[in-house]
Design a protein around this motif. Structure first.
Motif, PDB file in Angstrom:
ATOM      1  N   HIS A  82       0.832  -1.322  -0.085  1.00  0.00           N
ATOM      2  CA  HIS A  82       0.083   0.052  -0.231  1.00  0.00           C
ATOM      3  C   HIS A  82       0.956   1.185   0.006  1.00  0.00           C
ATOM      4  N   ILE A  83       1.968   1.185   0.608  1.00  0.00           N
ATOM      5  CA  ILE A  83       2.996   2.455   0.596  1.00  0.00           C
ATOM      6  C   ILE A  83       3.639   2.696  -0.676  1.00  0.00           C
ATOM      7  N   LEU A  84       3.976   1.345  -1.327  1.00  0.00           N
ATOM      8  CA  LEU A  84       4.238   1.548  -2.635  1.00  0.00           C
ATOM      9  C   LEU A  84       3.500   2.296  -3.536  1.00  0.00           C
ATOM     10  N   GLY A  85       2.173   1.787  -3.395  1.00  0.00           N
ATOM     11  CA  GLY A  85       0.979   2.395  -4.333  1.00  0.00           C
ATOM     12  C   GLY A  85       1.103   3.938  -3.881  1.00  0.00           C
ATOM     13  N   SER A  86       1.001   4.362  -2.687  1.00  0.00           N
ATOM     14  CA  SER A  86       0.970   5.828  -2.221  1.00  0.00           C
ATOM     15  C   SER A  86       2.284   6.402  -3.089  1.00  0.00           C
ATOM     16  N   ILE A  87       3.258   5.823  -3.125  1.00  0.00           N
ATOM     17  CA  ILE A  87       4.709   6.495  -3.722  1.00  0.00           C
ATOM     18  C   ILE A  87       4.458   6.586  -5.367  1.00  0.00           C
TER      19      ILE A  87
END
Length: 583
Positions: free
Chosen positions: A73-78
């Motif tokens: 999910h953090i990668l998706g935010s990046i």
């Protein structure tokens, strides 16, 4: 190089021409808007969305641990934030810069356009290349789960620091140029309004152009979240730590450059509010003044009984040799449309200014050592100059915490009287109701508790209260008059910062801290460097009884002539650790 190695006259001439071209290129690289065609020294790379589509995170596979789900999910935010950032950069160039450059008749010259949009193309190129590499990492995320080394490789290059530094240093100039164009050219203001209304999110040009300044703090927050959810021993953990170090260092450098640029803009804004013939304007415009600290403080005025009469926000500027207080005016008559597009900032009206050596910080209870009571008259700034007849004989001024301090002194006197009464009660031979040692001791304990409460109130009031003693005009009899100004700081740390910097600035004005050299400037002016450390105090290396060691080798007469006393220098204005006698 081949021509230079040949050693011929023709080869030497070709070498000279090549060197001159290189020097000219370097000079042109640093200054925005020097020519019609901006020569930035960066190769323009066109990234095709067909060949290099933006990164896209695929569907989540099954069997992932909770930590892997969070990292995904953090990668998706990046990915999402980077895509939004690149789109914003493209909007600035496609919706604003290119139409302004091609518009006829021009509402903004090509030179001014280069100044306003300086380095934006290079920033877009950096992030376009980063987006290509990010797409490959996203595609193999479920098998490798590594992204930290990509940030290290992309943002540890000096080119990234150079382009962002140039953009940050130029940002204040660009915004000033946009404000001036909005005020003087209605066609430019109309162009900005139409572009904002045509966009789906209604973000202004300023809202788009401030995003490069906010980009690295956003990256840092995202990578901090990624590091928190990366277990020890993971292949990506060390790379994430290195990436955070690189980004935090880069953000710190950019923040410092932004702070220095804002200080220059504050001085320029202050000088604009002063008459051109004023001596203060000449001092501010001379380039010899450095802004050490500026902050919005609340000036408070108290009555004779300690009651609050009025309070108003002031902008206080601490320069390297003077203190300036200005009124803040946020009213923009007929400029509401412009303020909605570009922040205009406040206008200043100078209230007073005074030389720094004449400013004294006076804490509550320390008034006796701050001035000569017999030869100096204290007036409360903003209060009525003539006190009532009944109070004139007492010659006391109560300003909030001083009133608390006076009440504390009254309690101390009462305690001394009650202690004497207690001694007298102990000599009584008879027994009387409500007149015994138990009651007297209760009186003493009650007064001591009240004194403790009063001391806490004084301490609390002094945490955010900055009291300055300033010189005023002498009265009719020639006696000097000092004016007490009281400011409320936003927090206790702010007050500590003001007290320390005022003290260090005064030390910097001493004769021993005046540099014996000057730095020549480009415009043939000379100015003293502000970065040199300041001499704080002298400390003897040996006591008088210590053995005086003589060197056995040949010595320099100049070194022998110097006093054998090491000096303590404070390297910079932010050091607050000084000897007790210097505080």
């Amino acid at each position: 190089m081949k021509a230079a190695k040949s050693g011929t006259k023709d080869g030497l001439e070709k070498t000279k021409i090549a060197v001159m071209r290189k020097v000219t290129f370097l000079h042109r690289k640093e200054a925005p808007g020097d020519s019609e065609e901006e020569d930035t020294g960066f190769l323009e790379v066109t990234v095709s969305d067909m060949k290099h589509p933006p990164p896209e995170l695929g569907p989540m596979p099954e069997g992932l641990s909770p930590q892997q789900v969070v990292r995904r999910h953090i990668l998706g935010s990046i990915v999402q934030s980077e895509r939004s950032y690149v789109d914003s950069l493209k909007r600035i160039l496609q919706d604003y810069r290119n139409p302004l450059m091609e518009m006829e008749p021009k509402v903004l010259s090509a030179r001014k356009c280069q100044v306003v949009f300086f380095r934006l193309k290079e920033i877009l190129q950096c992030h376009s290349m980063f987006q290509i590499a990010l797409a490959s990492r996203v595609a193999e995320w479920d098998s490798a789960e590594k992204i930290g080394d990509l940030f290290v490789a992309s943002f540890s290059k000096s080119m990234v620091l150079d382009v962002y530094s140039d953009y940050v240093n130029n940002f204040t100039t660009a915004m000033s140029l946009i404000k001036k164009a909005c005020l003087t050219k209605p066609a430019f203001l109309d162009f900005l309004k139409k572009r904002q209304m045509a966009s789906t999110d209604r973000v202004t040009l300023y809202g788009l152009m401030v995003k490069p300044i906010q980009r690295f703090p956003q990256f840092i927050l995202l990578l901090q979240d990624m590091l928190k959810n990366t277990p020890k021993g993971h292949a990506d953990r060390l790379s994430l730590q290195l990436a955070l170090t690189e980004l935090e260092t880069l953000a710190e450098k950019l923040n410092e450059q932004k702070r220095l640029a804002d200080q220059v803009a504050e001085i320029q804004q202050l000088s604009k509010s002063i008459s051109d013939r004023s001596s203060l304007n000449k001092l501010l415009s001379s380039g010899q003044r450095q802004l050490l600290l500026c902050e919005t403080l609340t000036e408070t005025v108290y009555g004779d009984r300690g009651q609050l009469i009025k309070s108003k926000e002031r902008k206080v500027f601490l320069l390297n040799d003077m203190l300036v207080c200005a009124n803040i005016n946020f009213k923009y008559v007929g400029q509401l449309e412009i303020s909605s597009l570009v922040p205009l900032g406040p206008k200043y009206v100078v209230k007073w200014s005074t030389a720094l050596p004449q400013v004294q910080v006076v804490e509550v209870g320390q008034e006796s050592g701050a001035y000569d009571k017999d030869n100096v008259v204290i007036h409360n700034a903003g209060a009525k100059k003539h006190a009532p007849a009944g109070q004139a004989s007492h010659n006391k001024v109560y300003l909030g915490p001083p009133r608390l301090f006076q009440e504390l002194q009254d309690l101390q006197k009462d305690l001394a009287v009650v202690e004497q009464i207690t001694l007298l009660i102990s000599t009584l031979h008879g027994t009387y109701q409500n007149l015994n040692m138990t009651v007297a001791q209760d009186w003493c304990l009650a007064l001591q508790r009240m004194m403790k409460v009063k001391e806490e109130e004084i301490h609390s009031a002094n945490k955010c209260r900055l009291r300055l003693l300033l010189p005023g005009k002498p009265d009719k009899s020639g006696r000097p008059i000092s004016v007490m100004v009281v400011f409320i700081t936003p927090n206790p740390l702010s007050k500590i910062s003001w007290v320390n910097r005022l003290h260090l600035a005064k030390i910097g004005l001493r004769e021993e801290n005046q540099p014996g050299w000057l730095c020549p400037d480009e415009d043939k002016k000379s100015k003293a460097p502000f970065w040199c450390p300041i001499l704080s105090c002298h400390m003897p290396a040996f006591s008088s009884k210590a053995l005086d060691l003589q060197p056995g080798h040949a010595t320099c007469p100049l070194l022998e002539a110097q006093p054998r006393v090491p000096v303590c220098r404070v390297a910079g204005w932010d050091r607050g650790c000084l000897p007790q006698e210097e505080r």
